[in-house]
Design a protein around this motif. Structure first.
Motif, PDB file in Angstrom:
ATOM      1  N   ASN A 192     -21.063  31.083  -0.456  1.00 31.98           N
ATOM      2  CA  ASN A 192     -21.383  29.646   0.085  1.00 31.98           C
ATOM      3  C   ASN A 192     -21.513  29.810   1.896  1.00 31.98           C
ATOM      4  N   LYS A 210     -17.767  21.930   3.953  1.00 30.60           N
ATOM      5  CA  LYS A 210     -19.343  22.015   4.260  1.00 30.60           C
ATOM      6  C   LYS A 210     -19.952  20.877   3.429  1.00 30.60           C
ATOM      7  N   LYS A 211     -19.436  20.709   2.089  1.00 32.75           N
ATOM      8  CA  LYS A 211     -20.338  19.914   1.345  1.00 32.75           C
ATOM      9  C   LYS A 211     -20.156  18.392   1.977  1.00 32.75           C
ATOM     10  N   THR A 212     -19.233  17.966   2.721  1.00 33.10           N
ATOM     11  CA  THR A 212     -18.778  16.471   2.916  1.00 33.10           C
ATOM     12  C   THR A 212     -19.663  16.319   4.487  1.00 33.10           C
ATOM     13  N   THR A 213     -20.007  17.525   5.011  1.00 30.47           N
ATOM     14  CA  THR A 213     -20.571  17.259   6.293  1.00 30.47           C
ATOM     15  C   THR A 213     -22.094  17.709   6.429  1.00 30.47           C
ATOM     16  N   LYS A 214     -22.469  17.798   5.222  1.00 33.52           N
ATOM     17  CA  LYS A 214     -24.088  18.467   4.809  1.00 33.52           C
ATOM     18  C   LYS A 214     -24.944  17.602   5.668  1.00 33.52           C
ATOM     19  N   ILE A 268     -15.654  25.316   1.771  1.00 30.51           N
ATOM     20  CA  ILE A 268     -16.795  24.838   0.941  1.00 30.51           C
ATOM     21  C   ILE A 268     -16.769  23.204   0.839  1.00 30.51           C
ATOM     22  N   ARG A 269     -15.384  22.797   0.393  1.00 29.61           N
ATOM     23  CA  ARG A 269     -15.565  21.477   0.455  1.00 29.61           C
ATOM     24  C   ARG A 269     -15.892  20.577   1.610  1.00 29.61           C
ATOM     25  N   ARG A 305     -11.956  27.846  -0.261  1.00 31.99           N
ATOM     26  CA  ARG A 305     -12.411  26.627  -1.176  1.00 31.99           C
ATOM     27  C   ARG A 305     -12.280  25.212  -0.217  1.00 31.99           C
ATOM     28  N   GLU A 306     -11.509  25.301   0.580  1.00 31.58           N
ATOM     29  CA  GLU A 306     -11.401  24.043   1.490  1.00 31.58           C
ATOM     30  C   GLU A 306     -12.699  24.052   2.505  1.00 31.58           C
TER      31      GLU A 306
END
Length: 237
Positions: free
Chosen positions: A116, A83-87, A80-81, A77-78
């Motif tokens: 993910n 990954k979203k912040t560095t998209k 994934i988080r 989960r971390e």
């Protein structure tokens, strides 16, 4: 105030900031102290030479402070988080590193990772297997979940007789001597070929997953996927 999901108040890693942009960035979420110290030393020793950067989460561990790592599902989960912040940042891979140990959320962790596109370097029964393969002459047989065998073998080597949990510089230097990393990769690949499922084979493409999708994760005894990271980074081809 500590940011939610980032132990110790760490913010999300920022690939490429603060220096020349590396060709490849690996953001690695670690379960334990041993893993974190290993990847820290791997980055320090080979990052500039092979043009990569490993960013660890948690990013900082205060001296004397107990390491605040992640269990399998929280680790994914971390990742994934992050990954979203560095998209949108190119050449970045996201990895979680955890062991079989007594974790009861491994199936769920793998399911979330597949959904993910998060990579997992999974070791059964534990990360110390990867360290021991550097000194082994052949892969071990089935361990039956016994978590004492491999650490005992590791400490019987002269180079690791004082090893506890933290991988010191002197330990790491022993791992990279005399073709030992290539030996560990070779034996880890043989463990894939010897998987009890009978469905698995070492991948032809460096860094790719070797275990079949239908292979039961908890029956991969013994195994370690850490070799994939060395292949991805070009340290061992």
């Amino acid at each position: 105030m500590a940011k939610r999901g980032a132990p110790g108040g760490d913010s999300a890693p920022h690939p490429g900031r603060g220096g020349p942009r590396k060709n490849k960035v690996l953001i690695v979420v670690c379960e334990g102290q041993t893993e974190r110290s290993y990847f820290h030393r791997l980055n320090h020793r080979y990052g500039a030479e092979h043009n990569f950067q490993i960013q660890l989460t948690p990013r900082k561990v205060t001296e004397g402070q107990q390491f605040n790592g992640y269990k399998p599902v929280p680790a994914v989960r971390e990742a994934i988080r992050l990954k979203k912040t560095t998209k949108g940042i190119k050449n970045t891979q996201f990895w979680t590193v955890f062991d079989r140990d007594e974790n009861d959320d491994i199936y769920e962790a793998f399911r979330l990772a597949r959904q993910n596109d998060i990579n997992i370097a999974f070791s059964h029964p534990h990360f110390e297997l990867w360290l021991w393969l550097h000194f082994a002459s052949c892969p071990p047989g089935r361990l039956g979940g016994d978590r004492t065998v491999t650490p005992a073998k590791l400490r019987k080597t002269r180079e690791f007789e004082d090893f506890e949990k933290l991988l010191e510089p002197r330990h790491f230097e022993e791992l990279i001597k005399c073709g030992r990393q290539a030996n560990a990769v070779r034996l880890a690949r043989r463990l894939v070929d010897d998987c009890p499922s009978g469905r698995c084979a070492p991948p032809s493409e460096p860094g790719a997953a070797g275990h079949a999708a239908s292979c039961d994760i908890l029956l991969r005894d013994p195994s370690t996927d850490v070799y994939r990271i060395l292949e991805v980074l070009g340290i061992v081809s």
